[in-house]
Motif scaffolding. Structure first.
Motif, PDB file in Angstrom:
ATOM      1  N   GLY A 178     -45.367  59.311 -47.232  1.00  9.52           N
ATOM      2  CA  GLY A 178     -46.471  58.375 -47.023  1.00  9.52           C
ATOM      3  C   GLY A 178     -46.399  57.183 -47.962  1.00  9.52           C
ATOM      4  N   LEU A 179     -46.035  57.428 -49.220  1.00  7.08           N
ATOM      5  CA  LEU A 179     -45.874  56.324 -50.167  1.00  7.08           C
ATOM      6  C   LEU A 179     -44.733  55.411 -49.748  1.00  7.08           C
ATOM      7  CD1 LEU A 179     -46.817  55.089 -52.831  1.00  7.08           C
ATOM      8  CD2 LEU A 179     -45.202  56.567 -54.013  1.00  7.08           C
ATOM      9  N   GLY A 180     -43.663  55.993 -49.204  1.00  2.13           N
ATOM     10  CA  GLY A 180     -42.575  55.170 -48.692  1.00  2.13           C
ATOM     11  C   GLY A 180     -43.011  54.308 -47.520  1.00  2.13           C
ATOM     12  N   ALA A 181     -43.862  54.853 -46.636  1.00  6.58           N
ATOM     13  CA  ALA A 181     -44.374  54.069 -45.510  1.00  6.58           C
ATOM     14  C   ALA A 181     -45.223  52.903 -45.998  1.00  6.58           C
ATOM     15  CB  ALA A 181     -45.186  54.972 -44.578  1.00  6.58           C
ATOM     16  N   VAL A 182     -46.038  53.155 -47.017  1.00  2.89           N
ATOM     17  CA  VAL A 182     -46.862  52.080 -47.593  1.00  2.89           C
ATOM     18  C   VAL A 182     -45.974  50.975 -48.151  1.00  2.89           C
ATOM     19  CG1 VAL A 182     -48.457  51.529 -49.473  1.00  2.89           C
ATOM     20  CG2 VAL A 182     -48.826  53.559 -48.083  1.00  2.89           C
ATOM     21  N   PHE A 183     -44.937  51.359 -48.877  1.00  2.67           N
ATOM     22  CA  PHE A 183     -44.059  50.362 -49.482  1.00  2.67           C
ATOM     23  C   PHE A 183     -43.314  49.559 -48.426  1.00  2.67           C
ATOM     24  CE2 PHE A 183     -39.852  49.195 -51.154  1.00  2.67           C
ATOM     25  CZ  PHE A 183     -40.236  48.374 -52.201  1.00  2.67           C
ATOM     26  N   VAL A 184     -42.834  50.218 -47.368  1.00  6.49           N
ATOM     27  CA  VAL A 184     -42.077  49.516 -46.323  1.00  6.49           C
ATOM     28  C   VAL A 184     -42.961  48.500 -45.607  1.00  6.49           C
ATOM     29  CG1 VAL A 184     -40.944  49.821 -44.090  1.00  6.49           C
ATOM     30  CG2 VAL A 184     -40.363  51.320 -45.993  1.00  6.49           C
ATOM     31  N   ILE A 185     -44.170  48.908 -45.233  1.00  4.00           N
ATOM     32  CA  ILE A 185     -45.078  47.978 -44.544  1.00  4.00           C
ATOM     33  C   ILE A 185     -45.449  46.813 -45.455  1.00  4.00           C
ATOM     34  CG2 ILE A 185     -47.379  47.743 -43.534  1.00  4.00           C
ATOM     35  CD1 ILE A 185     -47.129  50.533 -42.445  1.00  4.00           C
ATOM     36  N   GLY A 340     -52.331  54.589 -54.419  1.00 11.18           N
ATOM     37  CA  GLY A 340     -53.208  55.646 -54.907  1.00 11.18           C
ATOM     38  C   GLY A 340     -53.712  56.541 -53.789  1.00 11.18           C
ATOM     39  N   ALA A 341     -53.996  55.938 -52.623  1.00 12.76           N
ATOM     40  CA  ALA A 341     -54.447  56.737 -51.481  1.00 12.76           C
ATOM     41  C   ALA A 341     -53.352  57.656 -50.973  1.00 12.76           C
ATOM     42  CB  ALA A 341     -54.916  55.808 -50.364  1.00 12.76           C
ATOM     43  N   ALA A 342     -52.099  57.187 -50.989  1.00 12.48           N
ATOM     44  CA  ALA A 342     -50.990  58.026 -50.529  1.00 12.48           C
ATOM     45  C   ALA A 342     -50.768  59.212 -51.455  1.00 12.48           C
ATOM     46  CB  ALA A 342     -49.714  57.188 -50.426  1.00 12.48           C
ATOM     47  N   ASN A 343     -51.016  59.039 -52.750  1.00 11.06           N
ATOM     48  CA  ASN A 343     -50.832  60.124 -53.708  1.00 11.06           C
ATOM     49  C   ASN A 343     -52.024  61.068 -53.772  1.00 11.06           C
ATOM     50  OD1 ASN A 343     -48.245  59.332 -54.626  1.00 11.06           O
ATOM     51  ND2 ASN A 343     -49.162  57.772 -55.941  1.00 11.06           N
ATOM     52  N   ALA A 344     -53.142  60.681 -53.153  1.00 10.35           N
ATOM     53  CA  ALA A 344     -54.341  61.533 -53.165  1.00 10.35           C
ATOM     54  C   ALA A 344     -54.968  61.549 -51.778  1.00 10.35           C
ATOM     55  CB  ALA A 344     -55.342  61.031 -54.208  1.00 10.35           C
ATOM     56  N   PRO A 345     -54.298  62.162 -50.786  1.00  9.02           N
ATOM     57  CA  PRO A 345     -54.858  62.189 -49.425  1.00  9.02           C
ATOM     58  C   PRO A 345     -56.170  62.975 -49.381  1.00  9.02           C
ATOM     59  CG  PRO A 345     -52.958  63.652 -49.603  1.00  9.02           C
ATOM     60  CD  PRO A 345     -53.015  62.874 -50.879  1.00  9.02           C
ATOM     61  N   GLY A 346     -57.108  62.450 -48.594  1.00  8.55           N
ATOM     62  CA  GLY A 346     -58.394  63.110 -48.473  1.00  8.55           C
ATOM     63  C   GLY A 346     -59.390  62.753 -49.551  1.00  8.55           C
ATOM     64  N   SER A 347     -59.001  61.961 -50.524  1.00  6.49           N
ATOM     65  CA  SER A 347     -59.904  61.589 -51.614  1.00  6.49           C
ATOM     66  C   SER A 347     -60.755  60.393 -51.210  1.00  6.49           C
ATOM     67  CB  SER A 347     -59.098  61.263 -52.875  1.00  6.49           C
ATOM     68  OG  SER A 347     -58.255  60.149 -52.652  1.00  6.49           O
ATOM     69  N   ALA A 366     -49.839  56.059 -44.327  1.00  8.32           N
ATOM     70  CA  ALA A 366     -49.657  57.149 -45.294  1.00  8.32           C
ATOM     71  C   ALA A 366     -50.363  58.414 -44.832  1.00  8.32           C
ATOM     72  CB  ALA A 366     -50.190  56.719 -46.663  1.00  8.32           C
ATOM     73  N   ARG A 367     -51.497  58.275 -44.184  1.00  3.29           N
ATOM     74  CA  ARG A 367     -52.216  59.446 -43.678  1.00  3.29           C
ATOM     75  C   ARG A 367     -51.436  60.136 -42.561  1.00  3.29           C
ATOM     76  NH1 ARG A 367     -58.589  59.822 -41.793  1.00  3.29           N
ATOM     77  NH2 ARG A 367     -58.467  61.926 -40.891  1.00  3.29           N
ATOM     78  N   ALA A 368     -50.729  59.363 -41.752  1.00  3.77           N
ATOM     79  CA  ALA A 368     -49.941  59.956 -40.673  1.00  3.77           C
ATOM     80  C   ALA A 368     -48.841  60.864 -41.207  1.00  3.77           C
ATOM     81  CB  ALA A 368     -49.331  58.859 -39.806  1.00  3.77           C
ATOM     82  N   ALA A 369     -48.453  60.687 -42.464  1.00 11.16           N
ATOM     83  CA  ALA A 369     -47.411  61.528 -43.041  1.00 11.16           C
ATOM     84  C   ALA A 369     -47.944  62.858 -43.540  1.00 11.16           C
ATOM     85  CB  ALA A 369     -46.728  60.790 -44.191  1.00 11.16           C
ATOM     86  N   THR A 370     -49.241  62.937 -43.868  1.00  9.10           N
ATOM     87  CA  THR A 370     -49.794  64.157 -44.460  1.00  9.10           C
ATOM     88  C   THR A 370     -50.825  64.851 -43.585  1.00  9.10           C
ATOM     89  OG1 THR A 370     -51.464  62.819 -45.624  1.00  9.10           O
ATOM     90  CG2 THR A 370     -49.410  63.291 -46.794  1.00  9.10           C
ATOM     91  N   ASP A 371     -51.383  64.166 -42.588  1.00  7.99           N
ATOM     92  CA  ASP A 371     -52.430  64.732 -41.735  1.00  7.99           C
ATOM     93  C   ASP A 371     -51.928  64.757 -40.296  1.00  7.99           C
ATOM     94  OD1 ASP A 371     -54.707  65.614 -40.541  1.00  7.99           O
ATOM     95  OD2 ASP A 371     -55.995  63.968 -41.202  1.00  7.99           O
TER      96      ASP A 371
END
Length: 425
Positions: A178-185, A340-347, A366-371
């Motif tokens: 998810g963090l990688g997706a954030v960085f790429v976008i 920060g959101a990618a490192n703390a999903p659901g927060s 990032a949520r699509a990677a963890t949820d």
């Protein structure tokens, strides 16, 4: 096709070809390759420097002839069992009367982190830093040798290891994805949407924008430019996707068929298959890739529209650069929030990042990677589409007032009123 849409596609095709059909576009297309190459060279140099410094370090044990071999055996046994970074290389010396551990610690040619001397029951340990890990390791070696002697000759344990696995990819790995997706976008949006500022500055300088404004409605010019830049961005992504897929296929053809067969036999179950092919997002790769592309388009339209609308207010290249700086700072702030959101999903941080329109595309990717929930992404795309429509509407008005004024002015409301009055006449 209505004249309005026809004008949009004409301007989009013109801007698309104006960017793509130039030799400089090839350099722009290969810019990530240069960035990766320079980063790899810097990382390789840093790694070599770190390895060189690590290889020069040592710890020294000055022991009696009867203690040398037990210490060497204890070092071989404990070194592989310790987690994290391994201790420096152990150098063993036979004790002599004239050997001073302080002098050994200060010898040139190697960094000596700790020196142990004296009897193992009460050794003297000279450390470079108080409470260092190297000194503690030497004390552990002495304790281990004494324990072995107290218990007699004991055969090494023969444990039976069992592997406890959890189905699917680990949460930490999915958060990294998810963090990688954030960085790429973030990187693609900032790199590609910024092209609109340079093109707008060039066209305002050579008066091309005024010719376009006289030929077609400015709304068509704005939307056409935004659509043309989006086409360039998709071409950029398609090129590098094809390069990555082609590189992967070429790498597979270079592998040993026997190794591939063994890997296939070892990946009989779903867990082993997932481990063999790397990290798997919670929503699955096909959906994850498609939703990432959709979120990139939303993020690009938001940022590109702002760049065009605000950039039209400037009269010189320097003013365009100054106006673009706050937008870039805003995007960097959104990137930090989404990281920060990618490192703390659901927060609560993740929820805030998913609601704010300028960070929502990155946070939802990032949520699509963890949820594994998929319906929520349709809701998010609708929310982002509303904001794209609002931002485009406002940016069109700013673009119209900036182009019709033909000069630099910070009184946007006066320029908007003049532009409307000119349109009514």
């Amino acid at each position: 096709m209505t004249p309005f849409l026809r004008n949009i596609f004409v301007v989009a095709r013109r801007d698309f070809l104006a960017i793509v059909a130039t030799p400089t576009f090839l350099l722009f297309l290969l810019a990530p390759l240069f960035m990766i190459g320079m980063g790899a060279l810097g990382g390789f140099g840093a790694s070599q420097l770190a390895d060189s410094a690590r290889g020069a370090g040592r710890i020294v044990a000055i022991a009696g002839p009867a203690d040398v071999e037990p210490l060497r055996a204890a070092d071989a046994r404990l070194r592989d069992a310790l987690p994290g970074d391994k201790p420096p290389a152990l150098e063993l010396r036979v004790a002599a009367r004239d050997v001073d551990p302080v002098a050994v610690a200060q010898e040139k040619g190697a960094d000596t982190y700790a020196v142990m001397s004296g009897p193992l029951a009460a050794p003297r340990i000279v450390e470079r830093e108080e409470g260092s890990r190297s000194g503690a390791y030497l004390a552990l070696l002495a304790t281990d040798v004494l324990r072995d002697r107290a218990a007699g000759a004991v055969a090494p344990a023969a444990p039976r290891f069992e592997n406890l696995k959890k189905g699917g990819t680990s949460i930490a790995a999915q958060q990294g994805l998810g963090l990688g997706a954030v960085f790429v976008i973030f990187l693609l949006t900032l790199l590609l949407a910024g092209q609109s500022v340079g093109m707008l500055a060039e066209e305002k300088g050579n008066k091309v924008i005024e010719i376009l404004a006289a030929a077609v409605p400015l709304e068509s010019v704005f939307l056409g430019k935004l659509l043309g830049l989006l086409g360039v961005a998709i071409l950029f992504i398609a090129f590098w996707t094809a390069m990555a897929v082609g590189g992967g296929l070429i790498a597979m053809t270079q592998l040993d068929p026997g190794a591939l067969a063994n890997a296939g036999a070892a990946s009989a179950n779903a867990q082993a298959t997932s481990a063999a092919f790397g990290v798997t997002p919670a929503t699955g790769w096909p959906f994850f890739i498609l939703i990432m592309l959709a979120y990139f388009i939303m993020s690009f339209l938001l940022l590109g529209a702002i760049f065009l609308g605000v950039g039209a207010q400037a009269g010189t290249v320097r003013e365009i650069q100054m106006l673009s700086l706050p937008i870039t700072i805003l995007q960097v702030a959104m990137f930090s929030l989404c990281s920060g959101a990618a490192n703390a999903p659901g927060s609560s941080v993740a929820t805030i990042a998913q609601i704010i329109p300028f960070s929502s595309p990155m946070a939802m990717a990032a949520r699509a990677a963890t949820d594994d929930a998929k319906a929520v992404h349709l809701l998010a795309l609708g929310w982002q589409a509303i904001w794209v429509a609002l931002v485009v509407t406002l940016s069109v008005r700013l673009f119209r007032s900036g182009v019709l004024s033909g000069r630099s002015s910070w009184k946007f409301w006066e320029r908007g009123a003049k532009a409307v009055a000119a349109g009514d006449q």
